[in-house]
Design a protein around this motif. Sequence first.
Motif, PDB file in Angstrom:
ATOM      1  N   THR A   1       0.838  -1.200   0.000  1.00 24.05           N
ATOM      2  CA  THR A   1       0.000   0.000   0.000  1.00 24.05           C
ATOM      3  C   THR A   1       0.872   1.249   0.000  1.00 24.05           C
ATOM      4  OG1 THR A   1      -1.731  -1.166   1.210  1.00 24.05           O
ATOM      5  CG2 THR A   1      -1.812   1.237   1.248  1.00 24.05           C
ATOM      6  N   GLY A   2       1.900   1.254   0.812  1.00 24.15           N
ATOM      7  CA  GLY A   2       2.816   2.393   0.852  1.00 24.15           C
ATOM      8  C   GLY A   2       3.528   2.609  -0.464  1.00 24.15           C
ATOM      9  N   VAL A   3       3.992   1.530  -1.071  1.00 14.52           N
ATOM     10  CA  VAL A   3       4.667   1.628  -2.370  1.00 14.52           C
ATOM     11  C   VAL A   3       3.706   2.120  -3.435  1.00 14.52           C
ATOM     12  CG1 VAL A   3       5.793   0.263  -4.180  1.00 14.52           C
ATOM     13  CG2 VAL A   3       6.431  -0.068  -1.800  1.00 14.52           C
ATOM     14  N   THR A   4       2.479   1.638  -3.396  1.00 12.89           N
ATOM     15  CA  THR A   4       1.460   2.080  -4.353  1.00 12.89           C
ATOM     16  C   THR A   4       1.154   3.557  -4.178  1.00 12.89           C
ATOM     17  OG1 THR A   4       0.485  -0.122  -4.394  1.00 12.89           O
ATOM     18  CG2 THR A   4      -0.896   1.670  -5.173  1.00 12.89           C
ATOM     19  N   TYR A   5       1.030   4.009  -2.934  1.00 12.59           N
ATOM     20  CA  TYR A   5       0.764   5.417  -2.687  1.00 12.59           C
ATOM     21  C   TYR A   5       1.921   6.275  -3.183  1.00 12.59           C
ATOM     22  CZ  TYR A   5      -1.046   9.605  -0.575  1.00 12.59           C
ATOM     23  OH  TYR A   5      -1.548  10.864  -0.398  1.00 12.59           O
ATOM     24  N   LEU A   6       3.125   5.819  -2.943  1.00 10.22           N
ATOM     25  CA  LEU A   6       4.301   6.544  -3.410  1.00 10.22           C
ATOM     26  C   LEU A   6       4.336   6.603  -4.931  1.00 10.22           C
ATOM     27  CD1 LEU A   6       6.864   7.956  -2.380  1.00 10.22           C
ATOM     28  CD2 LEU A   6       8.030   5.779  -2.626  1.00 10.22           C
ATOM     29  N   ALA A   7       4.035   5.487  -5.584  1.00  9.79           N
ATOM     30  CA  ALA A   7       4.010   5.456  -7.049  1.00  9.79           C
ATOM     31  C   ALA A   7       2.940   6.392  -7.596  1.00  9.79           C
ATOM     32  CB  ALA A   7       3.761   4.038  -7.547  1.00  9.79           C
ATOM     33  N   GLY A   8       1.797   6.435  -6.945  1.00  7.41           N
ATOM     34  CA  GLY A   8       0.725   7.313  -7.406  1.00  7.41           C
ATOM     35  C   GLY A   8       1.007   8.771  -7.157  1.00  7.41           C
ATOM     36  N   SER A   9       1.596   9.070  -6.005  1.00 11.79           N
ATOM     37  CA  SER A   9       1.864  10.466  -5.695  1.00 11.79           C
ATOM     38  C   SER A   9       3.037  11.020  -6.495  1.00 11.79           C
ATOM     39  CB  SER A   9       2.107  10.652  -4.199  1.00 11.79           C
ATOM     40  OG  SER A   9       3.253   9.946  -3.791  1.00 11.79           O
ATOM     41  N   LEU A  10       3.911  10.147  -6.955  1.00 12.08           N
ATOM     42  CA  LEU A  10       5.043  10.608  -7.761  1.00 12.08           C
ATOM     43  C   LEU A  10       4.792  10.467  -9.260  1.00 12.08           C
ATOM     44  CD1 LEU A  10       8.058   9.222  -5.717  1.00 12.08           C
ATOM     45  CD2 LEU A  10       7.164  11.551  -5.773  1.00 12.08           C
ATOM     46  N   ALA A  11       3.609  10.012  -9.644  1.00 14.77           N
ATOM     47  CA  ALA A  11       3.290   9.867 -11.070  1.00 14.77           C
ATOM     48  C   ALA A  11       3.302  11.251 -11.710  1.00 14.77           C
ATOM     49  CB  ALA A  11       1.929   9.211 -11.243  1.00 14.77           C
TER      50      ALA A  11
ATOM     51  N   ALA B   1       3.938  13.456 -21.180  1.00 13.66           N
ATOM     52  CA  ALA B   1       3.014  12.337 -21.359  1.00 13.66           C
ATOM     53  C   ALA B   1       2.258  12.425 -22.677  1.00 13.66           C
ATOM     54  CB  ALA B   1       2.021  12.288 -20.202  1.00 13.66           C
ATOM     55  N   GLY B   2       2.543  13.468 -23.456  1.00 14.00           N
ATOM     56  CA  GLY B   2       1.890  13.628 -24.752  1.00 14.00           C
ATOM     57  C   GLY B   2       0.494  14.218 -24.662  1.00 14.00           C
ATOM     58  N   GLN B   3       0.229  14.964 -23.602  1.00 11.12           N
ATOM     59  CA  GLN B   3      -1.087  15.561 -23.395  1.00 11.12           C
ATOM     60  C   GLN B   3      -0.977  17.082 -23.345  1.00 11.12           C
ATOM     61  OE1 GLN B   3      -4.040  13.825 -23.187  1.00 11.12           O
ATOM     62  NE2 GLN B   3      -2.779  12.049 -23.675  1.00 11.12           N
ATOM     63  N   THR B   4      -2.098  17.730 -23.622  1.00 12.40           N
ATOM     64  CA  THR B   4      -2.126  19.186 -23.502  1.00 12.40           C
ATOM     65  C   THR B   4      -2.340  19.556 -22.044  1.00 12.40           C
ATOM     66  OG1 THR B   4      -4.504  19.231 -23.914  1.00 12.40           O
ATOM     67  CG2 THR B   4      -3.049  19.492 -25.826  1.00 12.40           C
ATOM     68  N   TYR B   5      -1.940  20.744 -21.698  1.00 18.76           N
ATOM     69  CA  TYR B   5      -2.041  21.228 -20.328  1.00 18.76           C
ATOM     70  C   TYR B   5      -3.102  22.310 -20.278  1.00 18.76           C
ATOM     71  CZ  TYR B   5      -0.639  23.453 -15.949  1.00 18.76           C
ATOM     72  OH  TYR B   5      -0.627  23.981 -14.694  1.00 18.76           O
ATOM     73  N   ASP B   6      -4.121  22.119 -19.452  1.00 19.94           N
ATOM     74  CA  ASP B   6      -5.205  23.086 -19.307  1.00 19.94           C
ATOM     75  C   ASP B   6      -5.066  23.771 -17.947  1.00 19.94           C
ATOM     76  OD1 ASP B   6      -7.503  24.558 -19.348  1.00 19.94           O
ATOM     77  OD2 ASP B   6      -8.856  22.843 -19.589  1.00 19.94           O
ATOM     78  N   GLU B   7      -4.455  24.938 -17.961  1.00 19.13           N
ATOM     79  CA  GLU B   7      -4.189  25.656 -16.710  1.00 19.13           C
ATOM     80  C   GLU B   7      -5.480  26.107 -16.033  1.00 19.13           C
ATOM     81  OE1 GLU B   7      -1.562  29.390 -15.060  1.00 19.13           O
ATOM     82  OE2 GLU B   7      -1.150  28.585 -17.046  1.00 19.13           O
ATOM     83  N   ALA B   8      -6.471  26.499 -16.808  1.00 12.44           N
ATOM     84  CA  ALA B   8      -7.744  26.940 -16.229  1.00 12.44           C
ATOM     85  C   ALA B   8      -8.436  25.782 -15.515  1.00 12.44           C
ATOM     86  CB  ALA B   8      -8.643  27.504 -17.326  1.00 12.44           C
ATOM     87  N   TYR B   9      -8.382  24.593 -16.085  1.00 20.25           N
ATOM     88  CA  TYR B   9      -8.986  23.418 -15.449  1.00 20.25           C
ATOM     89  C   TYR B   9      -8.270  23.105 -14.137  1.00 20.25           C
ATOM     90  CZ  TYR B   9     -10.464  18.671 -14.508  1.00 20.25           C
ATOM     91  OH  TYR B   9     -10.950  17.546 -13.892  1.00 20.25           O
ATOM     92  N   ARG B  10      -6.960  23.153 -14.149  1.00 18.79           N
ATOM     93  CA  ARG B  10      -6.193  22.844 -12.938  1.00 18.79           C
ATOM     94  C   ARG B  10      -6.460  23.863 -11.841  1.00 18.79           C
ATOM     95  NH1 ARG B  10      -2.085  18.880 -12.926  1.00 18.79           N
ATOM     96  NH2 ARG B  10      -1.052  20.034 -11.278  1.00 18.79           N
ATOM     97  N   ARG B  11      -6.567  25.141 -12.204  1.00 13.87           N
ATOM     98  CA  ARG B  11      -6.861  26.170 -11.210  1.00 13.87           C
ATOM     99  C   ARG B  11      -8.265  25.986 -10.626  1.00 13.87           C
ATOM    100  NH1 ARG B  11      -6.403  30.967 -14.057  1.00 13.87           N
ATOM    101  NH2 ARG B  11      -4.468  30.443 -15.089  1.00 13.87           N
ATOM    102  N   ALA B  12      -9.220  25.646 -11.476  1.00 15.94           N
ATOM    103  CA  ALA B  12     -10.599  25.465 -11.018  1.00 15.94           C
ATOM    104  C   ALA B  12     -10.751  24.237 -10.119  1.00 15.94           C
ATOM    105  CB  ALA B  12     -11.530  25.346 -12.220  1.00 15.94           C
ATOM    106  N   ASN B  13      -9.914  23.238 -10.282  1.00 12.73           N
ATOM    107  CA  ASN B  13      -9.994  21.987  -9.517  1.00 12.73           C
ATOM    108  C   ASN B  13      -8.775  21.775  -8.632  1.00 12.73           C
ATOM    109  OD1 ASN B  13     -12.499  20.938 -10.699  1.00 12.73           O
ATOM    110  ND2 ASN B  13     -11.292  20.958 -12.572  1.00 12.73           N
TER     111      ASN B  13
ATOM    112  N   GLN C   1      -5.754  16.736  -1.959  1.00 16.56           N
ATOM    113  CA  GLN C   1      -6.304  15.710  -1.080  1.00 16.56           C
ATOM    114  C   GLN C   1      -5.420  14.463  -1.058  1.00 16.56           C
ATOM    115  OE1 GLN C   1     -10.186  15.151  -2.665  1.00 16.56           O
ATOM    116  NE2 GLN C   1      -9.505  14.051  -4.461  1.00 16.56           N
ATOM    117  N   TRP C   2      -5.554  13.714   0.031  1.00 20.39           N
ATOM    118  CA  TRP C   2      -4.749  12.509   0.215  1.00 20.39           C
ATOM    119  C   TRP C   2      -5.286  11.332  -0.581  1.00 20.39           C
ATOM    120  CZ3 TRP C   2      -0.455  11.813   3.429  1.00 20.39           C
ATOM    121  CH2 TRP C   2      -0.072  12.956   4.126  1.00 20.39           C
ATOM    122  N   PHE C   3      -6.601  11.249  -0.698  1.00 23.05           N
ATOM    123  CA  PHE C   3      -7.210  10.145  -1.430  1.00 23.05           C
ATOM    124  C   PHE C   3      -8.530  10.616  -2.002  1.00 23.05           C
ATOM    125  CE2 PHE C   3     -10.004   6.448  -1.732  1.00 23.05           C
ATOM    126  CZ  PHE C   3      -9.213   5.596  -2.470  1.00 23.05           C
ATOM    127  N   PRO C   4      -8.862  10.282  -3.181  1.00 22.40           N
ATOM    128  CA  PRO C   4      -8.113   9.596  -4.228  1.00 22.40           C
ATOM    129  C   PRO C   4      -7.053  10.516  -4.831  1.00 22.40           C
ATOM    130  CG  PRO C   4     -10.267  10.226  -5.067  1.00 22.40           C
ATOM    131  CD  PRO C   4     -10.229  10.605  -3.611  1.00 22.40           C
TER     132      PRO C   4
END
Length: 135
Positions: free
Chosen positions: A44-54, A67-79, A85-88
């Motif tokens: 569980t700890g290794v999985t959490y570390l892998a997810g948080s460092l993704a 990762a080959g994706q576009t970056y939406d700064e407005a979406y990130r600011r709104a959310n 949060q710790w989970f999910p």
Amino acid sequence: MVALLVLFLLPLLAFLWSRPLFSGTWRRSPGWFAWSALLLLVATGVTYLAGSLAGASLDPEEACHGAGQTYDEAYRRANFDEYAQWFPLHDKCHAGYDLVPAWVNPALAVLPALALLCLAYAIRLSRVRGSKEER
């Protein structure tokens, strides 16, 4: 040093953990279930570390482009509260792409639950074994 430790310790742990599986003694062994609970918590700890460092980068835009994706700064600011949060775990580039792999959050729910079940069963086995020895 850590790599050498993992190379020697991991096969040793796998051998010690799997030996009762092959001999069939795991069903009656509270120790095996306790060790399984411990291994599940480590996983569980290794999985959490892998997810948080993704996509771990000081620049989320760079991680998204990597990762080959576009970056939406407005979406990130709104959310923003989604990322704090710790989970999910989430690290979204835009509404349709998350840098955290899809398997991480289900694993973070299932692994501790399995660890709790293993620990409860280990306690049950030890209490049953203790009551048989008192007779």
